[in-house]
Enzyme design. Structure first.
Site, mmCIF file in Angstrom:
data_model
loop_
_atom_site.group_PDB
_atom_site.id
_atom_site.type_symbol
_atom_site.label_atom_id
_atom_site.label_comp_id
_atom_site.label_asym_id
_atom_site.label_seq_id
_atom_site.Cartn_x
_atom_site.Cartn_y
_atom_site.Cartn_z
ATOM 1 N N ASP A 184 -7.145 0.110 8.162
ATOM 2 C CA ASP A 184 -6.665 1.197 9.329
ATOM 3 C C ASP A 184 -6.287 2.522 8.314
ATOM 4 O O ASP A 184 -6.728 3.532 9.207
ATOM 5 C CB ASP A 184 -5.213 0.805 9.599
ATOM 6 N N THR A 193 0.906 -1.255 0.145
ATOM 7 C CA THR A 193 -0.005 0.037 -0.074
ATOM 8 C C THR A 193 0.859 1.178 -0.031
ATOM 9 O O THR A 193 2.227 1.111 0.065
ATOM 10 C CB THR A 193 -0.805 -0.063 1.317
#
Length: 251
Positions: free
Chosen positions: A149, A118
């Protein structure tokens, strides 16, 4: 903040990372993405979660911050919001899997690794304002609707001029449970340098819940650290002159 958004947009566009065009697919075959951005002067923040069909979720997150009184928009209405502002669309090349929810649950495979990273960024401007952002397609083998998150302020992203800017990557469930980004910022606010702050919080992540993560940490005085408790973390930095420094591992 513009530097954070533009950097993440380039990574989303590339298709090489688990964000934007390269995002993982959930178990029903659909790309659903999360992104967040925050600035440290007024603690303004915006995020989107489970957004589909948008090339740059980080830009949608910034629009939430600047065009609404909200922090987080989710699901189909986050997509409608992005289309209202004519943000670039992304048509997935895959097809949704027409499976019952019982079959989707049966397909679930617990995974502790991501097939590619990511993306996130932190930045400091000449006026001493810090900013942080992140964008993700989630983890492998996600149930449809899973949110990681990055969409939650204080977990994957946080920025405060009184502490610093933090962008975290890793297994989101553990990062959420320990509110990792805000915890690192709190350590910075207590006077710890970025390397120490990151190391102490990541150590707790491992010892308490066997979590896995890495963090970009930047203080308002320009000191920074890149730390991870994973075997590798592709990251880099640039101070505005010369060539960027990029590595796959950091001490």
């Amino acid at each position: 903040m513009l530097a954070v958004e533009c950097t993440i947009c380039l990574l989303e566009q590339s298709g090489l990372f688990n964000a934007g065009r390269g995002a993982n697919r959930q178990l029903d075959g659909v790309q659903r993405m999360d992104a967040a951005i925050m600035e440290g002067t007024h603690l303004e923040a915006g995020a989107v979660a489970s957004i589909e069909g948008i090339a740059h979720p980080i830009t949608a997150a910034r629009q939430v911050m600047e065009e609404t009184d909200h922090v987080l928009l989710v699901g189909p209405f986050a997509g409608r919001f992005a289309r209202h502002f004519k943000l670039d669309r992304h048509r997935s090349t895959g097809r949704p899997r027409r499976l019952s929810y019982d079959r989707i649950l049966a397909r679930r495979i617990r995974s502790t690794t991501e097939r590619h990273g990511t993306v996130g960024a932190v930045a400091l401007d000449r006026f001493g304002t810090v900013a942080a952002g992140a964008s993700t397609g989630g983890i492998d083998s996600m149930l449809p609707g899973r949110v990681g998150d990055r969409a939650f302020m204080g977990c994957g992203v946080y920025a405060d001029n009184q502490g610093g800017a933090v962008s975290v990557t890793g297994m989101g469930e553990g990062i959420i449970r320990l509110v990792v980004a805000k915890s690192i910022c709190d350590h910075l606010g207590m006077g710890k340098n970025p390397a120490v702050a990151a190391r102490q919080v990541l150590r707790v992540l491992v010892s308490r819940i066997r979590g896995s993560a890495g963090a970009l940490v930047l203080s308002p005085n320009g000191r920074f650290a890149i730390r991870h408790v994973t075997p590798h973390m592709a990251a880099g930095w640039w101070n505005g002159s010369g060539q960027p420094t990029v590595r796959g591992q950091f001490p």
